[in-house]
Design a protein around this motif. Structure first.
Motif, mmCIF file in Angstrom:
data_model
loop_
_atom_site.group_PDB
_atom_site.id
_atom_site.type_symbol
_atom_site.label_atom_id
_atom_site.label_comp_id
_atom_site.label_asym_id
_atom_site.label_seq_id
_atom_site.Cartn_x
_atom_site.Cartn_y
_atom_site.Cartn_z
ATOM 1 N N HIS A 244 -2.607 2.688 -3.834
ATOM 2 C CA HIS A 244 -3.052 1.784 -2.780
ATOM 3 C C HIS A 244 -3.138 0.362 -3.363
ATOM 4 O O HIS A 244 -3.658 0.189 -4.460
ATOM 5 C CB HIS A 244 -4.450 2.270 -2.355
ATOM 6 C CG HIS A 244 -5.159 1.388 -1.406
ATOM 7 N ND1 HIS A 244 -4.802 1.289 -0.087
ATOM 8 C CD2 HIS A 244 -6.237 0.576 -1.580
ATOM 9 C CE1 HIS A 244 -5.625 0.445 0.516
ATOM 10 N NE2 HIS A 244 -6.496 -0.001 -0.374
ATOM 11 N N THR B 7 -3.367 12.255 10.125
ATOM 12 C CA THR B 7 -3.600 11.559 8.849
ATOM 13 C C THR B 7 -2.479 10.570 8.543
ATOM 14 O O THR B 7 -1.296 10.887 8.692
ATOM 15 C CB THR B 7 -3.581 12.586 7.669
ATOM 16 O OG1 THR B 7 -4.072 13.814 8.156
ATOM 17 C CG2 THR B 7 -4.348 12.105 6.484
ATOM 18 N N LYS C 280 -3.148 2.822 1.699
ATOM 19 C CA LYS C 280 -3.434 4.234 2.002
ATOM 20 C C LYS C 280 -4.806 4.332 2.651
ATOM 21 O O LYS C 280 -5.767 4.826 2.043
ATOM 22 C CB LYS C 280 -3.377 5.062 0.715
ATOM 23 C CG LYS C 280 -2.006 5.026 0.047
ATOM 24 C CD LYS C 280 -1.959 5.909 -1.184
ATOM 25 C CE LYS C 280 -0.615 5.847 -1.870
ATOM 26 N NZ LYS C 280 -0.568 6.561 -3.137
ATOM 27 N N PRO C 281 -4.932 3.814 3.873
ATOM 28 C CA PRO C 281 -6.251 3.814 4.501
ATOM 29 C C PRO C 281 -6.632 5.188 5.034
ATOM 30 O O PRO C 281 -5.758 5.944 5.463
ATOM 31 C CB PRO C 281 -6.071 2.829 5.668
ATOM 32 C CG PRO C 281 -4.626 2.888 5.993
ATOM 33 C CD PRO C 281 -3.895 3.225 4.722
ATOM 34 N N ASP C 282 -7.913 5.449 5.004
ATOM 35 C CA ASP C 282 -8.411 6.699 5.556
ATOM 36 C C ASP C 282 -8.757 6.433 7.026
ATOM 37 O O ASP C 282 -9.910 6.233 7.381
ATOM 38 C CB ASP C 282 -9.653 7.111 4.738
ATOM 39 C CG ASP C 282 -10.148 8.476 5.143
ATOM 40 O OD1 ASP C 282 -9.430 9.170 5.900
ATOM 41 O OD2 ASP C 282 -11.263 8.845 4.726
ATOM 42 N N GLN D 154 -0.344 9.032 5.831
ATOM 43 C CA GLN D 154 -0.018 9.271 4.416
ATOM 44 C C GLN D 154 0.015 7.940 3.695
ATOM 45 O O GLN D 154 -0.576 7.778 2.654
ATOM 46 C CB GLN D 154 1.321 9.979 4.301
ATOM 47 C CG GLN D 154 1.184 11.440 4.702
ATOM 48 C CD GLN D 154 2.510 12.130 4.647
ATOM 49 O OE1 GLN D 154 3.514 11.579 5.077
ATOM 50 N NE2 GLN D 154 2.523 13.333 4.115
ATOM 51 N N TYR D 155 0.740 7.004 4.297
ATOM 52 C CA TYR D 155 0.710 5.658 3.741
ATOM 53 C C TYR D 155 1.271 4.665 4.751
ATOM 54 O O TYR D 155 1.943 5.059 5.713
ATOM 55 C CB TYR D 155 1.485 5.578 2.406
ATOM 56 C CG TYR D 155 2.977 5.771 2.513
ATOM 57 C CD1 TYR D 155 3.831 4.711 2.844
ATOM 58 C CD2 TYR D 155 3.558 7.019 2.276
ATOM 59 C CE1 TYR D 155 5.200 4.880 2.935
ATOM 60 C CE2 TYR D 155 4.930 7.192 2.366
ATOM 61 C CZ TYR D 155 5.746 6.114 2.705
ATOM 62 O OH TYR D 155 7.108 6.286 2.794
#
Ligand code: BTN
Length: 323
Positions: free
Chosen positions: A107, A201, A142-144, A203-204
């Motif tokens: 990230h 989700t 790479k955010p959650d 992933q990126y």
């Protein structure tokens, strides 16, 4: 940047006269041969270093030339750009970051190029990226977050570009929804967000930023001159590309952290400071139709709110505002 090199540049910069190889080797805790090797590397990066027998070294000039070292030198971020790659020429920085994501790069990885020969814009358009005239860079994030919130990051990037221009000049940048940054009604910067997601989700994300910095009028393709410009054309000044990138990365990191911590509200407030034609009448095209609208602002999730002539209000996730 490797910490020995950072420290070496610091020592050279602080020293008024010459500093001997012996002093450097003692202070850096490395051999004199290693000092000499570092000096050669710095010279390759464009640092002007004088070496005088029996006196030592003296720094005379810092490079204009962009490199990984010069970009990381003085960059005071906590994670953004800690892995930073610079290329002279690439097809597109987007593609490189996609490959890096697949290789597991972290990230905040940043890729910067002096020139792109296959620069990509939104909606499968191309993006003119002439050598040394602008900032062509992409980052890996790479955010959650749930994938539906990814477009908010694009709005965030636009507010950061506007804020950066605002802090570095007297220009009054504006953002044309969702994310074209304008100066004096002409586009100077664009953002391309590409996401790799699986169900719920992310992933990126590869976030690509193009900033037209030092183009002259004749460097802008003639067919878009009526709607595209550069920081230099609009300000009459040359911009230091390196400092501009560093400033942007620093502001981006802090806005991103705040967004992840507190949500979209702060981005929304910033975006609204710079929103283009908010409260004004424009022509909008959506997938289905082209219509006259009054722009009302953005929603808490980043969607555009617009009112039809009939008074009916719409929330839009995808639309093009005409020039
Ligand atoms: C737009 O259409 O407004 C988005 C333009 C995005 C251009 C940038 S330049 C760096 C990165 N690499 C690309 O190929 N495109 C983006």
């Amino acid at each position: 940047m490797e910490s020995t090199r950072k420290h070496l540049i610091e020592l050279l910069t602080k020293q008024e006269g010459h500093i001997s190889g012996q002093q450097l080797s003692e202070q850096l805790n490395i051999s004199r041969t290693a000092v000499w090797k570092h000096m050669n590397e710095l010279k390759k990066d464009g640092y002007e270093i004088e070496a005088v027998q029996r006196k030592g070294y003296k720094i005379h000039g810092f490079p204009d030339k962009i490199s990984e070292n010069t970009l990381q030198w003085g960059l005071e971020t906590r994670w953004m750009g800690h892995q930073l790659y610079h290329y002279d020429q690439v097809e597109s920085t987007q593609e490189i970051v996609h490959q890096m994501a697949k290789q597991g790069k972290p990230h905040g990885t940043v890729v910067v190029a002096d020139e792109q020969v296959g620069g990509k814009g939104r909606m499968a358009r191309s993006w003119d990226s002439p050598k040394g005239k602008g900032i062509w860079m992409s980052f890996l994030l790479k955010p959650d977050l749930p994938p539906v919130e990814a477009p908010q990051l694009t709005l965030l990037a636009a507010t950061v570009i506007a804020k950066m221009i605002d802090e570095r000049s007297d220009l009054e940048p504006q953002i044309k929804w969702p994310n074209d940054v304008l100066i004096h009604h002409k586009k100077v910067s664009g953002i391309l967000t590409e996401m790799q997601a699986e169900q719920d989700t992310i992933q990126y994300i590869v976030l690509g930023i193009g900033m037209n910095v030092n183009q002259e009028e004749e460097d802008i393709p003639s067919d878009i001159r009526y709607k595209a410009s550069s920081f230099k054309i609009e300000s009459g000044l040359d911009w230091n590309i390196q400092k501009t990138i560093q400033h942007f990365l620093t502001l981006f990191e802090s806005s991103y952290d705040q967004f992840i911590r507190d949500g979209f509200q702060s981005v929304k407030e910033d975006w609204e400071k710079y929103g283009y034609k908010i409260g004004e009448n424009v022509t909008i095209s959506t997938m289905k139709e082209t219509w006259e609208a009054t722009l009302l602002g953005i929603e808490p999730d980043g969607a555009l709110r617009a009112r039809r002539k009939t008074g009916e209000e719409e929330k839009l996730y995808s639309a093009e505002i005409h020039w």
